[in-house]
Design an enzyme around this catalytic site. Structure first.
Site, PDB file in Angstrom:
ATOM      1  N   HIS A 134       0.826  -1.210   0.000  1.00 43.28           N
ATOM      2  CA  HIS A 134       0.000   0.000   0.000  1.00 43.28           C
ATOM      3  C   HIS A 134       0.855   1.253   0.000  1.00 43.28           C
ATOM      4  O   HIS A 134       0.615   2.188  -0.787  1.00 43.28           O
ATOM      5  CB  HIS A 134      -0.916  -0.013   1.232  1.00 43.28           C
ATOM      6  CG  HIS A 134      -1.722   1.233   1.403  1.00 43.28           C
ATOM      7  ND1 HIS A 134      -2.971   1.390   0.842  1.00 43.28           N
ATOM      8  CD2 HIS A 134      -1.460   2.385   2.084  1.00 43.28           C
ATOM      9  CE1 HIS A 134      -3.439   2.588   1.163  1.00 43.28           C
ATOM     10  NE2 HIS A 134      -2.545   3.209   1.922  1.00 43.28           N
ATOM     11  N   GLU A 135       1.872   1.298   0.863  1.00 41.00           N
ATOM     12  CA  GLU A 135       2.705   2.490   0.958  1.00 41.00           C
ATOM     13  C   GLU A 135       3.560   2.691  -0.291  1.00 41.00           C
ATOM     14  O   GLU A 135       3.716   3.812  -0.781  1.00 41.00           O
ATOM     15  CB  GLU A 135       3.585   2.426   2.207  1.00 41.00           C
ATOM     16  CG  GLU A 135       2.812   2.370   3.519  1.00 41.00           C
ATOM     17  CD  GLU A 135       1.827   3.516   3.699  1.00 41.00           C
ATOM     18  OE1 GLU A 135       2.060   4.591   3.117  1.00 41.00           O
ATOM     19  OE2 GLU A 135       0.828   3.334   4.419  1.00 41.00           O
ATOM     20  N   GLU A 195      -6.235   6.598  -1.425  1.00 41.87           N
ATOM     21  CA  GLU A 195      -6.120   5.450  -0.533  1.00 41.87           C
ATOM     22  C   GLU A 195      -6.693   4.188  -1.178  1.00 41.87           C
ATOM     23  O   GLU A 195      -6.113   3.099  -1.079  1.00 41.87           O
ATOM     24  CB  GLU A 195      -6.838   5.736   0.790  1.00 41.87           C
ATOM     25  CG  GLU A 195      -6.209   6.834   1.623  1.00 41.87           C
ATOM     26  CD  GLU A 195      -4.765   6.543   2.003  1.00 41.87           C
ATOM     27  OE1 GLU A 195      -4.453   5.358   2.276  1.00 41.87           O
ATOM     28  OE2 GLU A 195      -3.962   7.483   2.028  1.00 41.87           O
TER      29      GLU A 195
END
Length: 269
Positions: A134-135, A195
């Site tokens: 995700h990051e 996100e």
């Protein structure tokens, strides 16, 4: 003055488009790598000098190991899809910092920090891969530069309104309405979109790296339990709700496995 501001906004909006390699969509981004990466690297180095970096432990080595596998998977995908050299300016670095905050982040250009406080949530190497994917996805999709670009346009809109409205009372009303409206109607949805995009890209990358993407929904179930279900309404938040993320990640996991199969990955850790 008003015409100058409007011309600047139009120019930036027209010229600041860059294609997201993972989605094929144009991105609002007028901060190039050569502008934003040196600033990010300097801030990262400063952060490390001011915080307790955990070194030479099993956990810190795991963070580095997972990060390297995720970055390698991202490069494999990019090269296979016609984006050779996309990562040339990236300088990957992975650090574990002693802090009870339940968080991790990746700065533009690939500088990553995990806080020890998130490790009880990740629990395993596979859980770390969920967060790492995700990051890393945020960095790959230039989300940091996009947020800066959107913030600049938001400021230009505010200045234009204040220049155009001469009456002080009306100008104050505009500032209140513009601040709330642009935040709730534009900036927060923009952030939630990032996100969600990072969730999907990260899921794909972790699968190519050989990690089971079904772990992502399980991690967010643990995150929901940790939070006690307490969260602001989704429309007032920078992030999608835990329930939204769990639903999305559950639906996307089979698609991530299918993508990984294109790279010969058929079993997952």
């Amino acid at each position: 003055m008003k015409k100058v501001i409007l011309i600047m906004a139009l120019f930036l909006g027209v010229t600041a488009c860059k294609v997201n390699p993972f989605t094929g969509k144009k991105m609002l981004n007028f901060y190039g790598n050569k502008q934003i990466f040196p600033m990010a690297f300097a801030q990262y180095d400063q952060f490390l000098t001011e915080n307790a970096v955990v070194e030479n432990t099993a956990e810190s080595r795991m963070i580095t190991k997972v990060g390297q596998r995720i970055a390698s998977a991202a490069e494999r995908w990019l090269n296979a899809n016609g984006f050779q050299g996309y990562l040339n300016d990236y300088k990957w670095e992975y650090n574990l910092v002693k802090d009870e905050t339940v968080n991790a982040w990746c700065m533009p250009g690939g500088k990553i920090v995990f806080y020890t406080g998130i490790l009880p949530i990740t629990q395993t190497e596979r859980g770390v891969a969920v967060v790492m994917g995700h990051e890393v996805a945020h960095a790959l999709a230039d989300h940091g530069a996009q947020r800066m670009s959107a913030g600049t346009l938001q400021q230009i809109g505010a200045v234009a309104g204040n220049v155009a409205i001469q009456d002080e009372r009306k100008r104050n009303m505009f500032n209140q309405a513009y601040g709330l409206g642009s935040t709730l109607g534009i900036m927060l949805p923009f952030s939630r979109g990032h996100e969600t995009e990072a969730d999907r890209i990260g899921l794909q990358i972790m699968a190519i790296a050989g990690y089971d993407p079904t772990e992502a929904a399980e991690l967010w179930k643990r995150m929901k339990t940790k939070s006690g279900g307490q969260a602001p309404p989704e429309f007032m938040s920078t992030h999608p709700s835990n329930d939204t993320r769990i639903q999305n990640l559950t639906a996307w996991a089979p698609l991530a496995k299918q993508e990984a199969q294109k790279f010969g990955v058929t079993t997952f850790q």
